[in-house]
Write a protein that holds these residues in place. Structure first.
Motif, PDB file in Angstrom:
ATOM      1  N   TYR A 141       2.816   2.044  -2.099  1.00 25.94           N
ATOM      2  CA  TYR A 141       2.923   2.455  -3.503  1.00 25.94           C
ATOM      3  C   TYR A 141       1.548   2.601  -4.157  1.00 25.94           C
ATOM      4  O   TYR A 141       1.432   2.613  -5.372  1.00 25.94           O
ATOM      5  CB  TYR A 141       3.757   1.435  -4.285  1.00 25.94           C
ATOM      6  CG  TYR A 141       5.154   1.266  -3.736  1.00 25.94           C
ATOM      7  CD1 TYR A 141       6.109   2.252  -3.915  1.00 25.94           C
ATOM      8  CD2 TYR A 141       5.507   0.120  -3.036  1.00 25.94           C
ATOM      9  CE1 TYR A 141       7.387   2.106  -3.406  1.00 25.94           C
ATOM     10  CE2 TYR A 141       6.791  -0.041  -2.538  1.00 25.94           C
ATOM     11  CZ  TYR A 141       7.721   0.960  -2.718  1.00 25.94           C
ATOM     12  OH  TYR A 141       8.978   0.815  -2.216  1.00 25.94           O
ATOM     13  N   ALA A 142       0.497   2.718  -3.355  1.00 21.81           N
ATOM     14  CA  ALA A 142      -0.872   2.725  -3.877  1.00 21.81           C
ATOM     15  C   ALA A 142      -1.168   3.917  -4.787  1.00 21.81           C
ATOM     16  O   ALA A 142      -1.992   3.812  -5.687  1.00 21.81           O
ATOM     17  CB  ALA A 142      -1.871   2.697  -2.728  1.00 21.81           C
ATOM     18  N   GLN A 143      -0.514   5.038  -4.572  1.00 22.07           N
ATOM     19  CA  GLN A 143      -0.805   6.241  -5.351  1.00 22.07           C
ATOM     20  C   GLN A 143      -0.053   6.273  -6.688  1.00 22.07           C
ATOM     21  O   GLN A 143      -0.314   7.145  -7.518  1.00 22.07           O
ATOM     22  CB  GLN A 143      -0.433   7.492  -4.545  1.00 22.07           C
ATOM     23  CG  GLN A 143      -1.182   7.612  -3.230  1.00 22.07           C
ATOM     24  CD  GLN A 143      -2.687   7.659  -3.430  1.00 22.07           C
ATOM     25  OE1 GLN A 143      -3.178   8.280  -4.362  1.00 22.07           O
ATOM     26  NE2 GLN A 143      -3.418   6.987  -2.558  1.00 22.07           N
ATOM     27  N   ALA A 144       0.852   5.348  -6.917  1.00 23.05           N
ATOM     28  CA  ALA A 144       1.670   5.360  -8.138  1.00 23.05           C
ATOM     29  C   ALA A 144       0.896   4.779  -9.323  1.00 23.05           C
ATOM     30  O   ALA A 144       0.085   3.862  -9.175  1.00 23.05           O
ATOM     31  CB  ALA A 144       2.947   4.563  -7.915  1.00 23.05           C
ATOM     32  N   SER A 145       1.171   5.310 -10.498  1.00 18.27           N
ATOM     33  CA  SER A 145       0.565   4.784 -11.724  1.00 18.27           C
ATOM     34  C   SER A 145       1.308   3.521 -12.149  1.00 18.27           C
ATOM     35  O   SER A 145       2.394   3.218 -11.641  1.00 18.27           O
ATOM     36  CB  SER A 145       0.642   5.837 -12.835  1.00 18.27           C
ATOM     37  OG  SER A 145       1.992   6.041 -13.214  1.00 18.27           O
ATOM     38  N   ASP A 189       4.742   4.383 -13.351  1.00 19.71           N
ATOM     39  CA  ASP A 189       5.659   4.666 -12.244  1.00 19.71           C
ATOM     40  C   ASP A 189       6.054   3.388 -11.507  1.00 19.71           C
ATOM     41  O   ASP A 189       7.213   3.205 -11.125  1.00 19.71           O
ATOM     42  CB  ASP A 189       5.021   5.652 -11.263  1.00 19.71           C
ATOM     43  CG  ASP A 189       4.868   7.042 -11.845  1.00 19.71           C
ATOM     44  OD1 ASP A 189       5.607   7.388 -12.793  1.00 19.71           O
ATOM     45  OD2 ASP A 189       3.990   7.790 -11.353  1.00 19.71           O
ATOM     46  N   GLN A 246       1.885  -4.613  -5.655  1.00 21.52           N
ATOM     47  CA  GLN A 246       1.051  -3.455  -5.989  1.00 21.52           C
ATOM     48  C   GLN A 246       0.737  -3.419  -7.485  1.00 21.52           C
ATOM     49  O   GLN A 246      -0.362  -3.060  -7.886  1.00 21.52           O
ATOM     50  CB  GLN A 246       1.724  -2.157  -5.553  1.00 21.52           C
ATOM     51  CG  GLN A 246       0.907  -0.915  -5.824  1.00 21.52           C
ATOM     52  CD  GLN A 246      -0.458  -0.931  -5.154  1.00 21.52           C
ATOM     53  OE1 GLN A 246      -0.625  -1.478  -4.072  1.00 21.52           O
ATOM     54  NE2 GLN A 246      -1.443  -0.338  -5.807  1.00 21.52           N
ATOM     55  N   ALA A 257      -3.020  -3.427  -8.780  1.00 19.33           N
ATOM     56  CA  ALA A 257      -3.507  -2.321  -9.601  1.00 19.33           C
ATOM     57  C   ALA A 257      -3.902  -2.766 -11.010  1.00 19.33           C
ATOM     58  O   ALA A 257      -4.396  -1.962 -11.787  1.00 19.33           O
ATOM     59  CB  ALA A 257      -2.454  -1.225  -9.679  1.00 19.33           C
ATOM     60  N   GLY A 314       0.798  -1.214   0.000  1.00 21.76           N
ATOM     61  CA  GLY A 314       0.000   0.000   0.000  1.00 21.76           C
ATOM     62  C   GLY A 314       0.835   1.271   0.000  1.00 21.76           C
ATOM     63  O   GLY A 314       0.331   2.355  -0.302  1.00 21.76           O
TER      64      GLY A 314
END
Length: 117
Positions: free
Chosen positions: A37-41, A44, A106, A110, A35
């Motif tokens: 790295y949850a905000q990464a695309s 990325d 992640q 994702a 989590g």
């Protein structure tokens, strides 16, 4: 008299053997929550995973060199050259292993990685 000199020598040998560097495959990964790295695309995540994997390979090579350097023998006894004179790469290897696993998890979570059919 022989018994009094044997104990310190035995203790030194045990301490030296305990200080030997580990091979990279004997080092457990550090636990890192995916989590983080949850905000990464996906782009990325892929870039970070490639960079982490590359750094991990080089750190494992350094750690394995320390492992082999610690097994150099002088007069039949191991001489801990890497442990005495070089910085241990084991914490970095553990951190990078944990990062690589967290990034891969992640990416899977994702949907960046297509499922195998």
């Amino acid at each position: 008299m022989f018994e009094t000199t044997r104990a310190p020598i035995t203790l030194c040998i045990l301490l030296c053997l305990a200080a030997c560097a580990k091979r990279h495959d004997e080092i457990a990964p550090e636990l890192i929550e995916p989590g983080a790295y949850a905000q990464a695309s996906c782009r990325d995540l892929a870039r970070m995973h490639a960079k982490t994997t590359r750094a991990l390979i080089f750190s494992e090579l350094v750690q394995d060199k320390h492992y082999h350097d610690d097994r150099i023998r002088t007069f039949g006894a191991p001489t801990l050259m890497a442990t005495l004179f070089d910085e241990d790469a084991a914490p970095e290897v553990a951190r990078l292993k944990g990062d690589a696993l967290a990034l891969a998890a992640q990416m899977q979570r994702a949907g960046c990685i297509l499922p195998v059919r």
